[in-house]
Design a protein around this motif. Sequence first.
Motif, PDB file in Angstrom:
ATOM      1  N   VAL A 224       0.837  -1.201   0.000  1.00 32.25           N
ATOM      2  CA  VAL A 224       0.000   0.000   0.000  1.00 32.25           C
ATOM      3  C   VAL A 224       0.871   1.250   0.000  1.00 32.25           C
ATOM      4  CG1 VAL A 224      -1.701   1.331   1.300  1.00 32.25           C
ATOM      5  CG2 VAL A 224      -1.946  -1.148   1.107  1.00 32.25           C
ATOM      6  N   VAL A 225       1.889   1.268   0.863  1.00 26.76           N
ATOM      7  CA  VAL A 225       2.778   2.431   0.939  1.00 26.76           C
ATOM      8  C   VAL A 225       3.494   2.643  -0.386  1.00 26.76           C
ATOM      9  CG1 VAL A 225       4.817   3.372   2.093  1.00 26.76           C
ATOM     10  CG2 VAL A 225       3.060   2.213   3.428  1.00 26.76           C
ATOM     11  N   ARG A 226       3.923   1.572  -1.016  1.00 22.19           N
ATOM     12  CA  ARG A 226       4.598   1.681  -2.311  1.00 22.19           C
ATOM     13  C   ARG A 226       3.690   2.303  -3.359  1.00 22.19           C
ATOM     14  NH1 ARG A 226       7.336  -3.402  -5.647  1.00 22.19           N
ATOM     15  NH2 ARG A 226       8.273  -2.159  -7.308  1.00 22.19           N
ATOM     16  N   TYR A 227       2.428   1.920  -3.346  1.00 26.51           N
ATOM     17  CA  TYR A 227       1.473   2.368  -4.364  1.00 26.51           C
ATOM     18  C   TYR A 227       1.223   3.873  -4.303  1.00 26.51           C
ATOM     19  CZ  TYR A 227      -2.874   2.494  -7.064  1.00 26.51           C
ATOM     20  OH  TYR A 227      -3.855   2.794  -7.988  1.00 26.51           O
ATOM     21  N   ILE A 228       1.146   4.430  -3.090  1.00 24.85           N
ATOM     22  CA  ILE A 228       0.732   5.822  -2.951  1.00 24.85           C
ATOM     23  C   ILE A 228       1.904   6.800  -2.817  1.00 24.85           C
ATOM     24  CG2 ILE A 228       0.530   5.773  -0.423  1.00 24.85           C
ATOM     25  CD1 ILE A 228      -1.974   7.513  -0.693  1.00 24.85           C
ATOM     26  N   SER A 229       3.095   6.314  -2.456  1.00 18.76           N
ATOM     27  CA  SER A 229       4.195   7.206  -2.057  1.00 18.76           C
ATOM     28  C   SER A 229       5.158   7.515  -3.196  1.00 18.76           C
ATOM     29  CB  SER A 229       4.979   6.588  -0.890  1.00 18.76           C
ATOM     30  OG  SER A 229       4.131   6.322   0.198  1.00 18.76           O
ATOM     31  N   ASN A 230       5.664   8.752  -3.188  1.00 18.70           N
ATOM     32  CA  ASN A 230       6.772   9.123  -4.069  1.00 18.70           C
ATOM     33  C   ASN A 230       8.101   8.720  -3.457  1.00 18.70           C
ATOM     34  OD1 ASN A 230       4.585  11.579  -4.266  1.00 18.70           O
ATOM     35  ND2 ASN A 230       5.384  10.994  -6.273  1.00 18.70           N
ATOM     36  N   ASN A 231       8.229   8.936  -2.150  1.00 19.78           N
ATOM     37  CA  ASN A 231       9.423   8.547  -1.400  1.00 19.78           C
ATOM     38  C   ASN A 231       8.984   7.767  -0.169  1.00 19.78           C
ATOM     39  OD1 ASN A 231      11.688  10.160  -2.819  1.00 19.78           O
ATOM     40  ND2 ASN A 231      10.126  11.712  -2.421  1.00 19.78           N
ATOM     41  N   VAL A 232       9.855   6.867   0.291  1.00 20.71           N
ATOM     42  CA  VAL A 232       9.529   6.041   1.455  1.00 20.71           C
ATOM     43  C   VAL A 232      10.681   6.084   2.445  1.00 20.71           C
ATOM     44  CG1 VAL A 232       8.975   3.722   2.287  1.00 20.71           C
ATOM     45  CG2 VAL A 232       8.059   4.499   0.098  1.00 20.71           C
ATOM     46  N   ALA A 233      10.330   6.290   3.717  1.00 21.83           N
ATOM     47  CA  ALA A 233      11.303   6.225   4.808  1.00 21.83           C
ATOM     48  C   ALA A 233      11.015   4.986   5.643  1.00 21.83           C
ATOM     49  CB  ALA A 233      11.221   7.474   5.682  1.00 21.83           C
ATOM     50  N   VAL A 234      12.062   4.227   5.950  1.00 18.45           N
ATOM     51  CA  VAL A 234      11.945   3.030   6.784  1.00 18.45           C
ATOM     52  C   VAL A 234      12.430   3.393   8.180  1.00 18.45           C
ATOM     53  CG1 VAL A 234      12.652   0.639   7.102  1.00 18.45           C
ATOM     54  CG2 VAL A 234      12.303   1.536   4.792  1.00 18.45           C
ATOM     55  N   MET A 235      11.565   3.195   9.175  1.00 12.27           N
ATOM     56  CA  MET A 235      11.850   3.651  10.528  1.00 12.27           C
ATOM     57  C   MET A 235      11.986   2.475  11.482  1.00 12.27           C
ATOM     58  SD  MET A 235       9.878   6.743  12.458  1.00 12.27           S
ATOM     59  CE  MET A 235      10.672   7.595  13.836  1.00 12.27           C
ATOM     60  N   TYR A 236      12.938   2.593  12.399  1.00 14.38           N
ATOM     61  CA  TYR A 236      13.157   1.542  13.389  1.00 14.38           C
ATOM     62  C   TYR A 236      13.630   2.173  14.692  1.00 14.38           C
ATOM     63  CZ  TYR A 236      14.928  -2.741  15.568  1.00 14.38           C
ATOM     64  OH  TYR A 236      15.150  -3.798  16.434  1.00 14.38           O
ATOM     65  N   LEU A 237      12.893   1.934  15.756  1.00 14.84           N
ATOM     66  CA  LEU A 237      13.278   2.382  17.093  1.00 14.84           C
ATOM     67  C   LEU A 237      13.632   3.876  17.133  1.00 14.84           C
ATOM     68  CD1 LEU A 237      13.405   0.852  19.814  1.00 14.84           C
ATOM     69  CD2 LEU A 237      15.884   0.754  19.535  1.00 14.84           C
ATOM     70  N   GLY A 238      12.776   4.693  16.529  1.00 13.70           N
ATOM     71  CA  GLY A 238      12.920   6.132  16.624  1.00 13.70           C
ATOM     72  C   GLY A 238      13.813   6.783  15.599  1.00 13.70           C
ATOM     73  N   LYS A 239      14.423   5.984  14.702  1.00  8.83           N
ATOM     74  CA  LYS A 239      15.328   6.551  13.700  1.00  8.83           C
ATOM     75  C   LYS A 239      14.992   6.042  12.306  1.00  8.83           C
ATOM     76  CE  LYS A 239      19.439   7.521  16.492  1.00  8.83           C
ATOM     77  NZ  LYS A 239      19.543   8.935  16.109  1.00  8.83           N
ATOM     78  N   PHE A 240      15.359   6.835  11.303  1.00  6.97           N
ATOM     79  CA  PHE A 240      15.244   6.395   9.922  1.00  6.97           C
ATOM     80  C   PHE A 240      16.435   5.508   9.582  1.00  6.97           C
ATOM     81  CE2 PHE A 240      12.531  10.091   8.035  1.00  6.97           C
ATOM     82  CZ  PHE A 240      11.437   9.611   8.732  1.00  6.97           C
ATOM     83  N   MET A 241      16.146   4.349   9.034  1.00 11.92           N
ATOM     84  CA  MET A 241      17.187   3.446   8.564  1.00 11.92           C
ATOM     85  C   MET A 241      17.502   3.685   7.090  1.00 11.92           C
ATOM     86  SD  MET A 241      17.951   1.468  11.235  1.00 11.92           S
ATOM     87  CE  MET A 241      17.845   3.004  12.171  1.00 11.92           C
ATOM     88  N   GLU A 242      16.467   4.057   6.325  1.00 11.49           N
ATOM     89  CA  GLU A 242      16.655   4.241   4.887  1.00 11.49           C
ATOM     90  C   GLU A 242      15.579   5.188   4.365  1.00 11.49           C
ATOM     91  OE1 GLU A 242      17.621   1.441   0.947  1.00 11.49           O
ATOM     92  OE2 GLU A 242      17.236   0.543   2.919  1.00 11.49           O
ATOM     93  N   LEU A 243      15.924   5.983   3.363  1.00 14.22           N
ATOM     94  CA  LEU A 243      14.988   6.922   2.752  1.00 14.22           C
ATOM     95  C   LEU A 243      15.385   7.134   1.307  1.00 14.22           C
ATOM     96  CD1 LEU A 243      12.796   9.153   2.707  1.00 14.22           C
ATOM     97  CD2 LEU A 243      14.494  10.716   3.683  1.00 14.22           C
ATOM     98  N   THR A 244      14.448   6.875   0.402  1.00 13.54           N
ATOM     99  CA  THR A 244      14.708   7.097  -1.022  1.00 13.54           C
ATOM    100  C   THR A 244      13.395   7.062  -1.788  1.00 13.54           C
ATOM    101  OG1 THR A 244      16.062   6.411  -2.905  1.00 13.54           O
ATOM    102  CG2 THR A 244      15.072   4.658  -1.588  1.00 13.54           C
TER     103      THR A 244
END
Length: 337
Positions: A224-244
Amino acid sequence: MNEQTTRRDDFLVVRDLKVHFPVTRGILKRTVGYVKAVDGVSFTIRQGETLGIVGESGSGKSTVGNGILRATPYARGEIIFDGVNYKDVDKAGMRRLRKRIQVVMQDPYSSLDPRMNVRDCISEGVRIHKTMSKAEADARAEELLELVGIRRSFADRFPHEFSGGQRQRICIARALAMEPEFIICDEVVSALDVSIQAQVVTLLMEMQRMFGLTYIFIGHDLSVVRYISNNVAVMYLGKFMELTESETLYENPLHPYTKALISAAPIPDPRVDRVRERILLTGEIPNPIDPPAGCRFCTRCPFASDECRETEPAFREVVRGHWVACHKVAEGGAWRG
C-alpha cells in the motif's frame, strides 16, 4: 481549493526531530529516564508529493506525525512548513497554521463523534475556526460527502449507520473541509478490509491530484505504501534506517532491516514467492528507554559487527537521493559486509 501550479521543493522540512517522553517513578513522580520515541529524524517533502513512513509497531511512525501536528511536544529539532519555522510561531499563529494541516486517523470508528450527524462532523472544524457561516459550512459538508463517494441525502445520518470504509471516507471529507494543503494519513487503511483499502487509497490519490495536496502516509503494509508514495522512509526504534524514492527502495533496498521487511511481504505469484530470498529477524525491538549504544538495529541484524554495536552509523546519502544509516553500505551503495 485550487491545484497548485508552482510547487516548493522544501514544502515541509524536518531537521533532527526528537520526541522524548519522560518516565517517572514514585509518589513524587521523579523522572528516571526518557522513552526516545523519535530520536533525530530529518527529511524534506516536495509540495504535492507523498512521503511514506513504514516500520514495525512501536518504531515511532505516528509520533513523527504528532510532532509535526504539535500534538506532542518535541524535545529538539526544527519543523519548517511552507517557509514558516514552528519556533517563530506563537499559539495564535499555530492555530492559523493548523487550518492548513489536517490528519486522518487510523480508527474511523473512534474518530467521529457518535452524537453528531455526519454533516456536523464534517463542518465542525469550519465552524470552530469561523471561516464561513453555518449554512455555508453545511452546504460545504454535503458537497464534500458527494466528492468522497457518499450521497448528500446521507448527511443527516450518524456514524454508526455507516460501514468502516464509509466512515473513513467521511473522515477524509472532514479533513478536506478546512481546505488544507498538507494531510497526515496515520494508518488510514489498516483497520479496513483489503478490498476497501484499495478504494480509500485511490480516493486519497484522486484528492491529491485534484487539490495539489501533500501527504505523509504512515503504514505497515509495504504494498500500500509503495502504491501511494513518491518517497519512502523506513523507521526503526525512533530513527530512519533508509529513505529514497519508492521504486528504488523496493527494487534495490540497501539496509538489512529494509531487506527483511520486503522479504516478509507477501507476493501474489506463488512461484516467485517460493524461490525468493527470505531474511528472518530474531528477537524483539529493544527498549526505547535504553536503546543499543551503536546501531539501533544491531541486536537483530544478521550482519552486525563490533563496529555496529559500538558506533552509531550516520544517516548519509550514499547515492543521489538514497539515504542509509548502515556501516555496511559504502558510498555508491555497494555492500561491504
